[in-house]
Design a protein around this motif. Structure first.
Motif, PDB file in Angstrom:
ATOM      1  N   UNK A 215       0.954 -12.039 -14.151  1.00 53.64           N
ATOM      2  CA  UNK A 215       1.827 -12.368 -13.020  1.00 53.64           C
ATOM      3  C   UNK A 215       2.355 -11.132 -12.298  1.00 53.64           C
ATOM      4  N   UNK A 216       2.491 -10.038 -13.018  1.00 49.93           N
ATOM      5  CA  UNK A 216       3.224  -8.882 -12.515  1.00 49.93           C
ATOM      6  C   UNK A 216       2.553  -8.279 -11.284  1.00 49.93           C
ATOM      7  N   UNK A 217       3.385  -7.834 -10.346  1.00 52.96           N
ATOM      8  CA  UNK A 217       2.886  -7.260  -9.091  1.00 52.96           C
ATOM      9  C   UNK A 217       2.509  -5.802  -9.280  1.00 52.96           C
ATOM     10  N   UNK A 218       1.464  -5.393  -8.603  1.00 51.34           N
ATOM     11  CA  UNK A 218       1.091  -3.982  -8.564  1.00 51.34           C
ATOM     12  C   UNK A 218       2.141  -3.191  -7.797  1.00 51.34           C
ATOM     13  N   UNK A 219       2.201  -1.901  -8.077  1.00 49.64           N
ATOM     14  CA  UNK A 219       3.232  -1.041  -7.483  1.00 49.64           C
ATOM     15  C   UNK A 219       2.775  -0.365  -6.195  1.00 49.64           C
ATOM     16  N   UNK A 220       1.616  -0.733  -5.663  1.00 46.91           N
ATOM     17  CA  UNK A 220       1.031   0.007  -4.540  1.00 46.91           C
ATOM     18  C   UNK A 220       1.888  -0.028  -3.276  1.00 46.91           C
ATOM     19  N   UNK A 221       2.370  -1.203  -2.796  1.00 47.17           N
ATOM     20  CA  UNK A 221       3.048  -1.200  -1.500  1.00 47.17           C
ATOM     21  C   UNK A 221       4.571  -1.153  -1.612  1.00 47.17           C
ATOM     22  N   UNK A 222       5.251  -0.819  -0.510  1.00 48.83           N
ATOM     23  CA  UNK A 222       6.687  -1.082  -0.429  1.00 48.83           C
ATOM     24  C   UNK A 222       6.917  -2.571  -0.206  1.00 48.83           C
ATOM     25  N   UNK A 223       8.044  -3.060  -0.695  1.00 51.57           N
ATOM     26  CA  UNK A 223       8.400  -4.463  -0.491  1.00 51.57           C
ATOM     27  C   UNK A 223       9.919  -4.559  -0.295  1.00 51.57           C
ATOM     28  N   UNK A 224      10.465  -5.787  -0.341  1.00 48.51           N
ATOM     29  CA  UNK A 224      11.890  -5.981  -0.068  1.00 48.51           C
ATOM     30  C   UNK A 224      12.796  -5.221  -1.027  1.00 48.51           C
ATOM     31  N   UNK A 225      12.325  -4.912  -2.203  1.00 55.61           N
ATOM     32  CA  UNK A 225      13.143  -4.251  -3.223  1.00 55.61           C
ATOM     33  C   UNK A 225      13.104  -2.741  -3.127  1.00 55.61           C
ATOM     34  N   UNK A 226      12.344  -2.198  -2.190  1.00 54.05           N
ATOM     35  CA  UNK A 226      12.087  -0.765  -2.129  1.00 54.05           C
ATOM     36  C   UNK A 226      10.654  -0.512  -2.551  1.00 54.05           C
ATOM     37  N   UNK A 227      10.474   0.094  -3.723  1.00 53.03           N
ATOM     38  CA  UNK A 227       9.123   0.323  -4.206  1.00 53.03           C
ATOM     39  C   UNK A 227       8.495   1.568  -3.617  1.00 53.03           C
ATOM     40  N   UNK A 228       7.201   1.491  -3.341  1.00 53.12           N
ATOM     41  CA  UNK A 228       6.415   2.668  -2.961  1.00 53.12           C
ATOM     42  C   UNK A 228       6.521   2.927  -1.460  1.00 53.12           C
ATOM     43  N   UNK A 229       7.706   3.354  -1.025  1.00 51.09           N
ATOM     44  CA  UNK A 229       7.949   3.557   0.412  1.00 51.09           C
ATOM     45  C   UNK A 229       7.445   4.901   0.911  1.00 51.09           C
ATOM     46  N   UNK A 230       7.345   5.912   0.028  1.00 49.02           N
ATOM     47  CA  UNK A 230       6.825   7.233   0.405  1.00 49.02           C
ATOM     48  C   UNK A 230       7.542   7.790   1.634  1.00 49.02           C
ATOM     49  N   UNK A 231       8.864   7.783   1.596  1.00 42.45           N
ATOM     50  CA  UNK A 231       9.674   8.310   2.702  1.00 42.45           C
ATOM     51  C   UNK A 231      10.046   9.749   2.364  1.00 42.45           C
ATOM     52  N   UNK A 232       9.526  10.699   3.114  1.00 38.16           N
ATOM     53  CA  UNK A 232       9.694  12.096   2.735  1.00 38.16           C
ATOM     54  C   UNK A 232      11.131  12.572   2.827  1.00 38.16           C
ATOM     55  N   UNK A 233      11.954  11.963   3.666  1.00 39.06           N
ATOM     56  CA  UNK A 233      13.340  12.394   3.831  1.00 39.06           C
ATOM     57  C   UNK A 233      14.284  11.795   2.796  1.00 39.06           C
ATOM     58  N   UNK A 234      13.746  11.066   1.831  1.00 37.09           N
ATOM     59  CA  UNK A 234      14.556  10.492   0.763  1.00 37.09           C
ATOM     60  C   UNK A 234      14.729  11.540  -0.332  1.00 37.09           C
ATOM     61  N   UNK A 235      15.357  12.662   0.037  1.00 36.98           N
ATOM     62  CA  UNK A 235      15.418  13.817  -0.840  1.00 36.98           C
ATOM     63  C   UNK A 235      16.809  13.964  -1.435  1.00 36.98           C
ATOM     64  N   UNK A 236      17.034  15.101  -2.090  1.00 41.26           N
ATOM     65  CA  UNK A 236      18.320  15.331  -2.749  1.00 41.26           C
ATOM     66  C   UNK A 236      19.466  15.240  -1.740  1.00 41.26           C
ATOM     67  N   UNK A 237      20.526  14.588  -2.157  1.00 41.28           N
ATOM     68  CA  UNK A 237      21.645  14.339  -1.261  1.00 41.28           C
ATOM     69  C   UNK A 237      21.586  13.004  -0.552  1.00 41.28           C
ATOM     70  N   UNK A 238      20.466  12.274  -0.714  1.00 37.77           N
ATOM     71  CA  UNK A 238      20.330  10.971  -0.052  1.00 37.77           C
ATOM     72  C   UNK A 238      21.076   9.897  -0.836  1.00 37.77           C
ATOM     73  N   UNK A 239      21.526   8.882  -0.110  1.00 38.24           N
ATOM     74  CA  UNK A 239      22.129   7.700  -0.720  1.00 38.24           C
ATOM     75  C   UNK A 239      21.301   6.489  -0.316  1.00 38.24           C
ATOM     76  N   UNK A 240      20.912   5.676  -1.304  1.00 38.10           N
ATOM     77  CA  UNK A 240      20.086   4.497  -1.051  1.00 38.10           C
ATOM     78  C   UNK A 240      20.873   3.252  -1.442  1.00 38.10           C
TER      79      UNK A 240
END
Length: 395
Positions: A215-240
């Motif tokens: 049943x478990x989903x693969x981790x390849x894409x981003x989804x509503x929960x976050x996941x594999x967003x690959x956002x380069x500006x999500x660096x130290x000092x960021x708040x999510x």
């Protein structure tokens, strides 16, 4: 240094770690550690392939990588008091390489094993190894380039509920059954559907493993929960700000990047590395409804390379092979911008593969610059000129 709550041994695969992580999303994967709101702690992560790629000059490990293994994640972390409908607030306090493992890799996946954004132009596997020196990196495989990275987790998110997981699987299966748009090449596939092969599910009881793995989903894409967003500006000092779907939130993370260009276009396109993340967590009770949250929201931190001069390449939504006109298609437009930049860099002595790898992992800026001027979307790729040891401007 914050207390490491999740440690990794780089000589062992994830399923043999003292605290095993996971490589699928499912609400029943047990949490491995618990924290309280307000806690500060450290999480260590393996690289996303679980150590399959080696620091050498042979790209056969990229060619032969087993993609059923990815992404290996550290977690889940149970945040005491977090309930469905809350917002989990995550501060990224620091991110870095693990001591003694200060290197990373960028890869082009072969067409017959995953492919990537420009697979029809670059069907063979290739890789570049990067040496990490403080905030800077350089590669023996792409001479004449040095730049500062903006280190970040490519993948971070909370566990889905059973209902959300079922919706992911329903809609992604429907996409595969329907087929893609006219410009969609055969590779990569339309979606990575659940696949129990090489599933790692933490400390889940063996009696439940087969059912959950199916049943478990693969981790390849981003989804509503976050996941594999690959956002380069999500660096130290960021708040999510993450929506919470299950008790305890079950936060997980991995796929640490030393640097990445917008789009991570070669799929294995960041400078992938093992590393650590220092975090602080808190909770906003009832925050999902209060703020109308659907997907995560983040506030970037103040740490990023400061490049002031760029050479910008445009792309429009016209197929480079057939000349067919597409209607305001940003995917095709960005592909054309990338191809135009690669063609240009080849005039300065880079191979096409070197240019492709560089645009994937250097701090390039990608933009949807125009999305209303029918029939052509215009996307742009901004390449910082200071990363080169020579002048690359037209003269």
């Amino acid at each position: 240094m914050p207390e490491p709550l999740f440690k990794v041994d780089l000589t062992k695969p994830m399923n043999e770690q003292e605290l095993p992580g996971h490589n699928r999303w499912h609400p029943e994967i047990p949490a491995v550690v618990s924290v309280n709101p307000g806690d500060v702690f450290r999480i260590e992560c393996k690289d996303w392939t679980d150590g399959q790629i080696k620091n050498n000059d042979d790209p056969s490990d990229i060619r032969d990588v087993n993609l059923n293994v990815v992404h290996v994640l550290s977690g889940p972390i149970h945040v005491n008091g977090a309930e469905p409908g809350d917002i989990l607030v995550v501060d990224l306090l620091d991110i870095g390489a693990l001591p003694g493992d200060e290197w990373g890799f960028t890869g082009i996946f072969a067409r017959d094993n995953g492919g990537g954004f420009l697979t029809d132009h670059f069907p063979e596997a290739a890789k570049a190894i990067w040496d990490l020196q403080g905030i800077y990196t350089s590669s023996r495989h792409i001479p004449g380039v040095r730049f500062a990275g903006i280190t970040h987790p490519g993948l971070i998110g909370c566990a889905p509920s059973h209902e959300l997981l079922a919706e992911w699987n329903r809609r992604e299966k429907a996409l595969v059954d329907k087929g893609g748009p006219p410009w969609k090449p055969q590779v990569p596939p339309l979606a990575a559907l659940p696949n129990p092969d090489k599933a790692i599910l933490g400390k889940l009881a063996s009696s439940e493993f087969d059912r959950v793995a199916a049943e478990a989903a693969r981790t390849v894409p981003p989804r509503e929960h976050g996941g594999n967003c690959d956002i380069k500006n999500l660096s130290k000092g960021s708040r999510i700000y993450f929506p919470v779907y299950v008790d305890g939130a079950k936060l997980s993370m991995g796929d640490i990047h030393f640097s990445q260009g917008d789009g991570e276009i070669s799929f294995c396109g960041a400078i992938e590395m093992s590393g650590y993340i220092d975090l602080h967590v808190d909770i906003i009770k009832g925050g999902v409804e209060k703020y109308g949250m659907v997907n995560p929201i983040f506030k970037p931190g103040p740490v990023e390379p400061h490049y002031s001069e760029y050479l910008i390449f445009e792309g429009i939504s016209v197929d480079e092979f057939s000349g067919e006109q597409y209607y305001l298609d940003a995917h095709v437009s960005y592909r054309r911008a990338c191809l135009n930049a690669i063609k240009y860099l080849k005039k300065f002595g880079f191979t096409g593969e070197q240019a492709y790898l560089l645009l994937s992992c250097a701090p390039v800026e990608g933009r949807i610059s125009g999305i209303v001027d029918i029939p052509n979307a215009c996307c742009t790729l901004a390449l910082p000129t200071a990363i080169f040891d020579r002048d690359i401007l037209p003269t």
